[in-house]
Design a protein around this motif. Sequence first.
Motif, PDB file in Angstrom:
ATOM      1  N   ILE A 134      43.963 -66.647 -38.324  1.00 46.23           N
ATOM      2  CA  ILE A 134      43.597 -67.519 -37.195  1.00 46.23           C
ATOM      3  C   ILE A 134      42.368 -68.326 -37.581  1.00 46.23           C
ATOM      4  O   ILE A 134      41.355 -67.744 -37.972  1.00 46.23           O
ATOM      5  CB  ILE A 134      43.262 -66.697 -35.933  1.00 46.23           C
ATOM      6  CG1 ILE A 134      44.386 -65.718 -35.588  1.00 46.23           C
ATOM      7  CG2 ILE A 134      42.952 -67.617 -34.757  1.00 46.23           C
ATOM      8  CD1 ILE A 134      44.028 -64.756 -34.450  1.00 46.23           C
ATOM      9  N   PRO A 135      42.419 -69.657 -37.479  1.00 43.30           N
ATOM     10  CA  PRO A 135      41.245 -70.447 -37.896  1.00 43.30           C
ATOM     11  C   PRO A 135      40.134 -70.433 -36.829  1.00 43.30           C
ATOM     12  O   PRO A 135      39.720 -71.469 -36.327  1.00 43.30           O
ATOM     13  CB  PRO A 135      41.818 -71.852 -38.112  1.00 43.30           C
ATOM     14  CG  PRO A 135      43.080 -71.904 -37.312  1.00 43.30           C
ATOM     15  CD  PRO A 135      43.586 -70.497 -37.171  1.00 43.30           C
ATOM     16  N   LYS A 138      36.549 -71.863 -37.986  1.00 44.10           N
ATOM     17  CA  LYS A 138      36.551 -73.322 -37.920  1.00 44.10           C
ATOM     18  C   LYS A 138      36.491 -73.808 -36.475  1.00 44.10           C
ATOM     19  O   LYS A 138      35.785 -74.762 -36.151  1.00 44.10           O
ATOM     20  CB  LYS A 138      37.789 -73.879 -38.627  1.00 44.10           C
ATOM     21  CG  LYS A 138      37.790 -75.387 -38.753  1.00 44.10           C
ATOM     22  CD  LYS A 138      38.892 -75.898 -39.645  1.00 44.10           C
ATOM     23  CE  LYS A 138      38.576 -75.742 -41.103  1.00 44.10           C
ATOM     24  NZ  LYS A 138      37.553 -76.711 -41.582  1.00 44.10           N
ATOM     25  N   LEU A 140      35.124 -72.288 -33.892  1.00 44.04           N
ATOM     26  CA  LEU A 140      33.776 -72.077 -33.350  1.00 44.04           C
ATOM     27  C   LEU A 140      32.750 -73.004 -34.000  1.00 44.04           C
ATOM     28  O   LEU A 140      31.880 -73.555 -33.317  1.00 44.04           O
ATOM     29  CB  LEU A 140      33.340 -70.628 -33.559  1.00 44.04           C
ATOM     30  CG  LEU A 140      33.812 -69.617 -32.521  1.00 44.04           C
ATOM     31  CD1 LEU A 140      33.465 -68.206 -32.972  1.00 44.04           C
ATOM     32  CD2 LEU A 140      33.194 -69.892 -31.153  1.00 44.04           C
ATOM     33  N   ARG A 141      32.820 -73.157 -35.324  1.00 43.06           N
ATOM     34  CA  ARG A 141      31.799 -73.936 -36.031  1.00 43.06           C
ATOM     35  C   ARG A 141      31.952 -75.424 -35.819  1.00 43.06           C
ATOM     36  O   ARG A 141      30.976 -76.176 -35.837  1.00 43.06           O
ATOM     37  CB  ARG A 141      31.861 -73.666 -37.538  1.00 43.06           C
ATOM     38  CG  ARG A 141      31.400 -72.293 -37.932  1.00 43.06           C
ATOM     39  CD  ARG A 141      30.853 -72.237 -39.346  1.00 43.06           C
ATOM     40  NE  ARG A 141      31.666 -72.929 -40.338  1.00 43.06           N
ATOM     41  CZ  ARG A 141      31.494 -72.817 -41.644  1.00 43.06           C
ATOM     42  NH1 ARG A 141      30.549 -72.001 -42.120  1.00 43.06           N
ATOM     43  NH2 ARG A 141      32.244 -73.475 -42.488  1.00 43.06           N
ATOM     44  N   GLU A 142      33.225 -75.866 -35.690  1.00 37.43           N
ATOM     45  CA  GLU A 142      33.479 -77.303 -35.673  1.00 37.43           C
ATOM     46  C   GLU A 142      34.209 -77.751 -34.407  1.00 37.43           C
ATOM     47  O   GLU A 142      33.804 -78.691 -33.743  1.00 37.43           O
ATOM     48  CB  GLU A 142      34.298 -77.692 -36.912  1.00 37.43           C
ATOM     49  CG  GLU A 142      33.635 -77.250 -38.220  1.00 37.43           C
ATOM     50  CD  GLU A 142      34.542 -77.473 -39.428  1.00 37.43           C
ATOM     51  OE1 GLU A 142      35.219 -78.513 -39.513  1.00 37.43           O
ATOM     52  OE2 GLU A 142      34.599 -76.567 -40.299  1.00 37.43           O
ATOM     53  N   GLY A 143      35.298 -77.075 -34.081  1.00 44.20           N
ATOM     54  CA  GLY A 143      36.124 -77.533 -32.963  1.00 44.20           C
ATOM     55  C   GLY A 143      35.393 -77.501 -31.626  1.00 44.20           C
ATOM     56  O   GLY A 143      35.655 -78.319 -30.752  1.00 44.20           O
ATOM     57  N   LEU A 144      34.495 -76.531 -31.464  1.00 51.54           N
ATOM     58  CA  LEU A 144      33.755 -76.413 -30.202  1.00 51.54           C
ATOM     59  C   LEU A 144      32.311 -76.880 -30.346  1.00 51.54           C
ATOM     60  O   LEU A 144      31.445 -76.522 -29.533  1.00 51.54           O
ATOM     61  CB  LEU A 144      33.801 -74.959 -29.714  1.00 51.54           C
ATOM     62  CG  LEU A 144      35.207 -74.367 -29.507  1.00 51.54           C
ATOM     63  CD1 LEU A 144      35.114 -72.909 -29.059  1.00 51.54           C
ATOM     64  CD2 LEU A 144      36.003 -75.165 -28.480  1.00 51.54           C
ATOM     65  N   ALA A 145      32.033 -77.709 -31.376  1.00 50.77           N
ATOM     66  CA  ALA A 145      30.651 -78.059 -31.711  1.00 50.77           C
ATOM     67  C   ALA A 145      29.910 -78.782 -30.588  1.00 50.77           C
ATOM     68  O   ALA A 145      28.681 -78.818 -30.567  1.00 50.77           O
ATOM     69  CB  ALA A 145      30.606 -78.909 -32.984  1.00 50.77           C
ATOM     70  N   LEU A 210      28.026 -67.451 -34.947  1.00 55.28           N
ATOM     71  CA  LEU A 210      28.550 -68.819 -34.911  1.00 55.28           C
ATOM     72  C   LEU A 210      28.479 -69.390 -33.503  1.00 55.28           C
ATOM     73  O   LEU A 210      28.230 -70.578 -33.308  1.00 55.28           O
ATOM     74  CB  LEU A 210      30.015 -68.833 -35.373  1.00 55.28           C
ATOM     75  CG  LEU A 210      30.273 -68.265 -36.770  1.00 55.28           C
ATOM     76  CD1 LEU A 210      31.767 -68.291 -37.055  1.00 55.28           C
ATOM     77  CD2 LEU A 210      29.529 -69.058 -37.822  1.00 55.28           C
ATOM     78  N   ALA A 211      28.725 -68.537 -32.519  1.00 53.38           N
ATOM     79  CA  ALA A 211      28.783 -69.017 -31.134  1.00 53.38           C
ATOM     80  C   ALA A 211      27.401 -69.335 -30.588  1.00 53.38           C
ATOM     81  O   ALA A 211      27.212 -70.323 -29.887  1.00 53.38           O
ATOM     82  CB  ALA A 211      29.463 -67.975 -30.252  1.00 53.38           C
ATOM     83  N   TYR A 294      42.798 -68.437 -29.219  1.00 56.46           N
ATOM     84  CA  TYR A 294      43.324 -68.595 -30.571  1.00 56.46           C
ATOM     85  C   TYR A 294      44.037 -67.310 -30.938  1.00 56.46           C
ATOM     86  O   TYR A 294      43.437 -66.236 -30.866  1.00 56.46           O
ATOM     87  CB  TYR A 294      42.164 -68.891 -31.534  1.00 56.46           C
ATOM     88  CG  TYR A 294      41.295 -70.012 -31.013  1.00 56.46           C
ATOM     89  CD1 TYR A 294      41.578 -71.329 -31.342  1.00 56.46           C
ATOM     90  CD2 TYR A 294      40.258 -69.763 -30.112  1.00 56.46           C
ATOM     91  CE1 TYR A 294      40.818 -72.373 -30.814  1.00 56.46           C
ATOM     92  CE2 TYR A 294      39.504 -70.795 -29.569  1.00 56.46           C
ATOM     93  CZ  TYR A 294      39.784 -72.101 -29.932  1.00 56.46           C
ATOM     94  OH  TYR A 294      39.044 -73.123 -29.395  1.00 56.46           O
ATOM     95  N   ALA A 310      42.606 -72.142 -46.935  1.00 52.45           N
ATOM     96  CA  ALA A 310      41.985 -73.192 -46.106  1.00 52.45           C
ATOM     97  C   ALA A 310      40.524 -73.370 -46.520  1.00 52.45           C
ATOM     98  O   ALA A 310      40.028 -74.502 -46.616  1.00 52.45           O
ATOM     99  CB  ALA A 310      42.087 -72.843 -44.623  1.00 52.45           C
ATOM    100  N   VAL A 327      29.415 -78.191 -43.375  1.00 50.62           N
ATOM    101  CA  VAL A 327      29.153 -77.490 -42.114  1.00 50.62           C
ATOM    102  C   VAL A 327      28.214 -76.322 -42.418  1.00 50.62           C
ATOM    103  O   VAL A 327      28.436 -75.589 -43.375  1.00 50.62           O
ATOM    104  CB  VAL A 327      30.474 -76.964 -41.523  1.00 50.62           C
ATOM    105  CG1 VAL A 327      30.222 -76.282 -40.192  1.00 50.62           C
ATOM    106  CG2 VAL A 327      31.489 -78.095 -41.370  1.00 50.62           C
ATOM    107  N   ALA A 331      27.146 -72.210 -38.438  1.00 48.77           N
ATOM    108  CA  ALA A 331      27.398 -73.251 -37.433  1.00 48.77           C
ATOM    109  C   ALA A 331      26.154 -74.090 -37.134  1.00 48.77           C
ATOM    110  O   ALA A 331      26.234 -75.308 -37.020  1.00 48.77           O
ATOM    111  CB  ALA A 331      27.961 -72.685 -36.128  1.00 48.77           C
TER     112      ALA A 331
END
Lengths: 435, 435
Positions: A134-135, A138, A140-145, A210-211, A294, A310, A327, A331
């Motif tokens: 499950i990505p 990615k 948390l670090r990028e998609g929800l930035a 990360l969060a 996710y 990936a 990145v 995060a």
Amino acid sequence: MKTVKVGICGFGTVGSGTFNVLTRNAAEIAARVGADIEIAQIGARRDNPNCSTGDIPVSRDVFAVAENPEIDIVVELMGGTTVARELVMKAIENGKHVVTANKALIAEYGNEIFAAAAERGVSVAFEAAVAGGIPIIKALREGLAGNKVQWLAGIINGTGNFILTEMKEKGRDFADVLAEAQALGYAEADPTFDVEGIDAAHKLVILASLAFGIPLQFDKVFTEGISKIAPEDVNYAEQLGYRIKHLGIARDTGKGIELRVHPTLIPEKRLIANVNGVMNAVLVQSDAVGPTLYYGAGAGSEPTASAVVADIVDVARTLSAEPEHRVPHLAFRLESLSNHPVLPIEEVETAYYLRMSAQDRPGVLSKIAQILSDEGISVEALIQKEPVEGQDHVPMIILTNRTIEGKLSAAVESIQQLDAINGKVTRIRVESLAG
Amino acid sequence: MKTVKVGICGFGTVGSGTFNVLTRNAAEIAARVGADIEIAQIGARRDNPNCSTGDIPVSRDVFAVAENPEIDIVVELMGGTTVARELVMKAIENGKHVVTANKALIAEYGNEIFAAAAERGVSVAFEAAVAGGIPIIKALREGLAGNKVQWLAGIINGTGNFILTEMKEKGRDFADVLAEAQALGYAEADPTFDVEGIDAAHKLVILASLAFGIPLQFDKVFTEGISKIAPEDVNYAEQLGYRIKHLGIARDTGKGIELRVHPTLIPEKRLIANVNGVMNAVLVQSDAVGPTLYYGAGAGSEPTASAVVADIVDVARTLSAEPEHRVPHLAFRLESLSNHPVLPIEEVETAYYLRMSAQDRPGVLSKIAQILSDEGISVEALIQKEPVEGQDHVPMIILTNRTIEGKLSAAVESIQQLDAINGKVTRIRVESLAG
């Protein structure tokens, strides 16, 4: 087309899966990266009888890979935190980028590893360390930035979820299902890491950093396993409209960060309550997007390899980029990490399921309710069973509203001292997981 | 810390959401990017009464933003494909990066936009164009980069999913729920885009390009809406263990790519079958990781803004990077896109739910079964209702096995010509969504 050279260290389940995925999907991967990914060396103490490596040089000394001047990316898939740690530090020292699937290594030594990597200007990627394919790193670090994450809750250990799913669907007990899981190869011979929540705690620590932009603090996670969950708890939970899942939960309360792994009653209508078997899922609640979830395979050869590859693609794409274009490992940029405290479990706020064996006579319930009320705890739901003939104690199940763990513990202590109560009170935390 | 300057064009629901998220979470975002994101200009035909923009210069002419030499990133949130297209092309021409939430623009004009962007060396990011705040573009382009995607299926229109959920849970009919959705503001005054699947088709085309490395081909999507779904179909589906969802489905069959949006019966035990209300979810089946699912809000002010801001963060981070360090717009590098054909609907393979009104006398079923059998179609399940007194026709429901649509159409044609069949045969496609 240019070539990026990777060295794979560790050639067991995940190592051979990574080899197979990189080989089978080489054309698609090259079309995505704009470079060929070449496996230039493998470091492994022994051959893998299930995976032929052809002409690729194999070294029995994994450090030879970290020292090989041709290698751009060292892929650490050995597990453990002694040799793996030395290898990763050596690779960084030699200016190589690192991809690892090692959750224990990142959770326990990530701070020093990322500091060394930042100093040397290299990347350490670890998507495979949490929830397998499950990505979620990615996401948390990028998609929800753009978001402030408020909390997250994850089913992040497949073995534990398999056991709880079987207990629920077939009414089996813990020991029985664990034995089957061991026979099927889902659970290790020593299942402690999985069923006592240590593996989940490793992953939770990474997700929480990360969060919330805090350093990795594995020693501060509260961890409770699933070995004490009884079939009747699974049943009563169902009667109340809940499922029991082993969750890793991280929450920013404003006063501090909650970091806890424990069995949890969650409403059966939540999507994550319906994640069954060995599958993993992470639910993230954030201020702008609200809840996102996710889901996928959290372990296994190729699912884990999917995440490793990936990462290799990400690293290969930014190989010659300036570090500022990458990145940040956790995060947030290292200098921006906060010292927000992790709350001790006594200060955590949650609701509770309590099960006790109570004498079936008038006044008992009112005594229990009084004790709870004295601690400011109110009762949300109650099940009191009819007595079985010849028994003077009946099971009593109480759902409380949200309270502070310390207050609940004090109340439970008092309840256990009542003459009308037999033995210990079973407690399981309850979360609504509402957005 | 350096500053990245963005200009927001369009200041309605998503524009003001983006403004609010960038403003409220400015500190967290800067700590992630290593740069301050400054809203340097807003282009909007009118003010937004719900959002005060303070000192930020507002231009009534959106092209002023694309011409502003200070602006690094033009954020297109106007919608539509005329002015928006001109604006995006102008911004690219002026060497600006673009972030857009415009699914129609990307689905219909993406090929020319990405070609122009590649030539000029700028990024066009469009995470918000599909499934709102769910980071599904990032998952497909990066998170699954090691995989061959086999198929994907998504609930990618919240209005349609709200309507189907209400029909199922409350036994209401389509028109009734649609009227409520319009009153609640979920559905537009002209609901065609949502309920006839055009909006979903725009999104599906984008997902399919990222998954399979093909150019955007909006004109080749087969699209069927939900307006003909009757309450009894929802009921019969439930009796058979299925839910009806409006899915966008893309599949690589080896012979070509299926691209289709239509109501679909899916097994109720699948996680995606339990995605209800206005929520979106995309299920992706890939060769290495197996099934993964991504769930969240598919529309709305801040959920969509979440995706817009994630794109701004990505673009800001690689602003001065070489284009080779960026992720290709359509996941695969432009020169690697394949000319894999899109299959016409007659060649699509799927299973079917058929409902017909059949005379209640011996021999009718055998005639129907014979017609299906002549086309190589077998019956997986059958429901034949007892006749209501005074009626000589009864509803007959058949689930077929997987077949080619052309054969099913021929069989339905023949069945409709039987004297024993009243009126038209209702057909709904069925997918197991098994990994």
